[in-house]
Design a protein around this motif. Sequence first.
Motif, PDB file in Angstrom:
ATOM      1  N   GLU A 156       1.934  31.310 -32.414  1.00  0.00           N
ATOM      2  CA  GLU A 156       0.817  30.130 -32.285  1.00  0.00           C
ATOM      3  C   GLU A 156       1.550  29.112 -31.720  1.00  0.00           C
ATOM      4  N   ARG A 159       1.964  29.683 -28.099  1.00  0.00           N
ATOM      5  CA  ARG A 159       0.606  29.619 -27.208  1.00  0.00           C
ATOM      6  C   ARG A 159       0.206  27.912 -27.069  1.00  0.00           C
ATOM      7  N   ARG A 160       0.718  27.069 -27.951  1.00  0.00           N
ATOM      8  CA  ARG A 160       0.641  25.818 -27.900  1.00  0.00           C
ATOM      9  C   ARG A 160       1.506  25.075 -26.792  1.00  0.00           C
ATOM     10  N   ARG A 161       2.662  25.810 -26.595  1.00  0.00           N
ATOM     11  CA  ARG A 161       3.672  25.287 -25.617  1.00  0.00           C
ATOM     12  C   ARG A 161       3.221  25.607 -24.109  1.00  0.00           C
ATOM     13  N   TYR A 162       2.690  26.946 -24.262  1.00  0.00           N
ATOM     14  CA  TYR A 162       2.048  27.314 -23.112  1.00  0.00           C
ATOM     15  C   TYR A 162       0.915  26.538 -22.282  1.00  0.00           C
ATOM     16  N   GLU A 163      -0.057  26.272 -23.273  1.00  0.00           N
ATOM     17  CA  GLU A 163      -1.124  25.405 -22.927  1.00  0.00           C
ATOM     18  C   GLU A 163      -0.810  24.039 -22.697  1.00  0.00           C
ATOM     19  N   GLU A 164       0.208  23.313 -23.119  1.00  0.00           N
ATOM     20  CA  GLU A 164       0.938  22.027 -22.750  1.00  0.00           C
ATOM     21  C   GLU A 164       1.269  22.231 -21.261  1.00  0.00           C
ATOM     22  N   CYS A 166       0.534  24.569 -18.913  1.00  0.00           N
ATOM     23  CA  CYS A 166      -0.572  24.648 -18.042  1.00  0.00           C
ATOM     24  C   CYS A 166      -1.368  23.399 -18.145  1.00  0.00           C
ATOM     25  N   GLN A 167      -1.490  22.491 -18.949  1.00  0.00           N
ATOM     26  CA  GLN A 167      -2.356  21.277 -18.674  1.00  0.00           C
ATOM     27  C   GLN A 167      -1.464  20.268 -17.687  1.00  0.00           C
ATOM     28  N   TYR A 174       3.519  32.956 -20.926  1.00  0.00           N
ATOM     29  CA  TYR A 174       3.403  33.085 -22.397  1.00  0.00           C
ATOM     30  C   TYR A 174       4.648  34.019 -22.952  1.00  0.00           C
TER      31      TYR A 174
END
Length: 228
Positions: A156, A159-164, A166-167, A174
């Motif tokens: 989890e 996943r958060r770091r990955y989305e950060e 990407c944003q 990932y």
Amino acid sequence: MSIPAIIAIDGPAASGKSTLGQRLANALGYLYFDTGVMYRAVTWAALQRGVAIGDEKAITELAESLEIDVYPPSQNDGRAYDVLADGQDITWEIRRADVDANVSPVSAYAGVRKLLTAQQRRIGLRGKVVMVGRDIGTVVLPEADLKIYLDASVEERARRRYEELCQRGQPAEYQKILDAMRQRDQIDSTRQVAPLCAAPDAIIVDSDHVNADQILEKVRALVDQHTS
Ligand code: DC
């Protein structure tokens, strides 16, 4: 009882500590202090100056000579604070991937920890502070009035770091992030000095499957319980 004057939030990388700490501090009118920035500032300066990360003596000397300051944000670019090293604004520089990759060994050096812990403790003891890190409740401020240990599974958190990333439009994979996070967890929790672990009197909050609003709500309830 009065509102807790010192609130410690510890936990592994990307467990949501910074978001929680920042929002809680805002809500209470407290100072938000993210202690990880100090270890990152030393790491950034070492990379910048070509000091070998494996050279404990040189890194400790660098930490001794480096003036690290944290101030309220001077710019409206998403930052929660300004981080300065010897007067230079390095707020975003310390989030670089090479700093991420090298900060764990730097933060494992006893001399570096001793130095930064003393500075963090001095600031924390002034009170009205939400201090975020890995060892706040155990080492930096064991007298904290309220200790939260924010946890989440490594998948989890990756996943958060990955989305950060990407944003922010930065390159991200990932699997690589997951592997690096596992490695950092391993170093942070097995180091000799101040390893990452929950204080015996910390309240463990699991942030898997809950959003930032729900975590804040839960912790505010804990603050209220402490106050009543
Ligand atoms: O929270 P962060 O990812 O910015 O922390 C960067 C590194 O510093 C991480 O490897 C753990 C370490 N750290 C620490 O050892 N003690 C603290 N109080 C804060 C951070």
